[in-house]
Design an enzyme around this catalytic site. Structure first.
Site, PDB file in Angstrom:
ATOM      1  N   SER A 149      -5.468  -3.196  -3.189  1.00  0.00           N
ATOM      2  CA  SER A 149      -4.001  -3.193  -3.974  1.00  0.00           C
ATOM      3  C   SER A 149      -4.217  -4.104  -5.073  1.00  0.00           C
ATOM      4  CB  SER A 149      -3.016  -3.898  -2.920  1.00  0.00           C
ATOM      5  OG  SER A 149      -1.769  -3.904  -3.598  1.00  0.00           O
ATOM      6  N   LYS A 167       0.183   0.924  -6.915  1.00  0.00           N
ATOM      7  CA  LYS A 167      -0.047  -0.309  -5.891  1.00  0.00           C
ATOM      8  C   LYS A 167       1.121  -0.407  -4.671  1.00  0.00           C
ATOM      9  CE  LYS A 167      -4.352  -0.672  -7.808  1.00  0.00           C
ATOM     10  NZ  LYS A 167      -5.352  -0.453  -6.745  1.00  0.00           N
TER      11      LYS A 167
END
Ligand code: COA
Ligand code: NAP
Length: 291
Positions: A149, A167
């Site tokens: 992420s 993300k």
């Protein structure tokens, strides 16, 4: 010898196999290195055969088995084939790293639909394709998947709307898979690197403003290294983390504590980004808030 094998057994992950998307460069390649250093066999996947071969040569020097698979994570069939090929070459896969990503700075109001979609396709859909293709392997090995992420997921950065959306989607996918695949013994987690020195990602994000607006917001006062992200990936894949799932783990020196303000201010002061932006909107007075 490295810090990793000074601290952990060089056989910590011996007899296991890891598959890493985007493993031909940067943070993902460092993760491949770290897994190989503690005894895992590794498979790396990306679009450029030449880049993968270069990386594979480095990895083979560490002694384990190494496989490469040329595949675009946006193509579900190609990902099925890449995972099958990897499992054939290095054995049942117990760790999957979904690390492939694309990034560029672009103001949302100027970005084409194709530009936004491209990042969603690579980062979010690509992570889904990777996870879905790997499910049978992970079910067999009772393995783990790690998504990569980024801080843009929960802090708003200028010219990163596409990346933040992608993300944030990845974080949600990670949590849903943790719930849905937990009963199969599969763990699902996300690593959240902060600014990592010498990477393509940071070249793109610091190009217009330099490194200082980033480091000024980092409690530890410096960029991280790819090896520091990789160390966490190794621990997370190991029995040391056998009860960790659904977690979003920051390796960011504390940047999330400060948020995105300093970087955003520097981008505004830079005036232009990729020759685009600032039509004056950021420098004109903000609307008054009524008392
Ligand atoms: N500003 C605005 N839009 C941009 C852009 C930029 N700097 N770069 C690309 N785009 C948009 C364009 O709209 C383009 O569509 P167009 O062909 O109509 O102009 C669309 O993105 C697709 O670009 P393209 O180059 O065809 O995509 P690609 O699939 O070949 O490459 C990227 C994907 C754009 C993300 C490319 O930068 C890449 O391959 N990145 C991988 C490495 C990387 O980003 N590393 C950092 C990871 S954090
Ligand atoms: P990088 O070296 O550019 O890594 C991205 C990799 O993904 C490349 O090897 C690239 O290889 C591959 N890739 C891109 N598009 C692909 C596609 N469609 N299909 C398959 N592979 C693809 O960048 P990095 O900076 O190390 O970033 C790695 C990860 O960390 C990314 O997920 C990024 O978002 C995350 N991250 C980075 C930072 C940082 O400071 N750098 C901070 C937070 C998060 P090919 O181009 O050869 O396909």
């Amino acid at each position: 010898m490295s810090v990793l094998t000074d601290c952990l057994s060089p056989r910590l992950l011996a007899g296991t196999a890891a598959f890493i998307t985007g493993g031909g460069s940067g943070i993902n390649l460092a993760i491949a290195h770290a897994f190989a250093e503690v005894g895992a066999d590794v498979a790396i996947c990306g679009r450029s055969e030449e880049r993968l071969e270069r990386a594979a040569q480095e990895l083979r020097a560490l002694g384990g088995r190494v496989a490469t698979a040329v595949a675009d994570v946006r193509d579900p069939e190609a990902m099925n084939a890449a995972i099958s090929h990897a499992a054939e070459k290095i054995g049942p896969l117990s760790t999957i790293i979904a690390g492939a990503a694309g990034n560029f700075l672009a103001p949302a109001h100027d970005m084409s639909s194709k530009g936004f979609r491209t990042v969603i396709d690579i980062d979010l859909l690509g992570s889904f394709h990777t996870a879905r293709s790997a499910f049978d392997q992970l079910r067999t090995t009772r393995g783990n998947i790690q998504f990569i992420s980024a801080g843009q997921s929960d802090n708003a950065y200028l010219h990163q709307a596409h990346v933040g959306a992608a993300k944030a989607g990845i974080d949600s996918l990670m949590r849903h898979l943790a719930a849905e695949w937990g009963p199969y013994g599969i763990r699902s987690n996300a690593l959240v690197p902060g600014p990592i020195g010498g990477t393509e990602g940071m070249k793109r994000l610091a190009a217009h403003i330099g490194e200082q607006p980033w480091t000024d917001g980092i409690a530890l006062g410096r960029f991280g290294t790819p090896g520091e992200v990789a160390a966490m990936a190794v621990v997370l894949a190991s029995p040391l983390a056998s009860f960790v799932t659904g977690a979003r783990i920051a390796i960011d020196g504390g940047l999330a504590l400060a948020g995105s303000g300093l970087v955003n201010r520097a981008l505004v002061q830079a005036g232009t980004v990729n020759g685009q932006i600032s039509d004056g909107a950021y420098s004109s007075p903000r609307p008054q808030v009524h008392p």
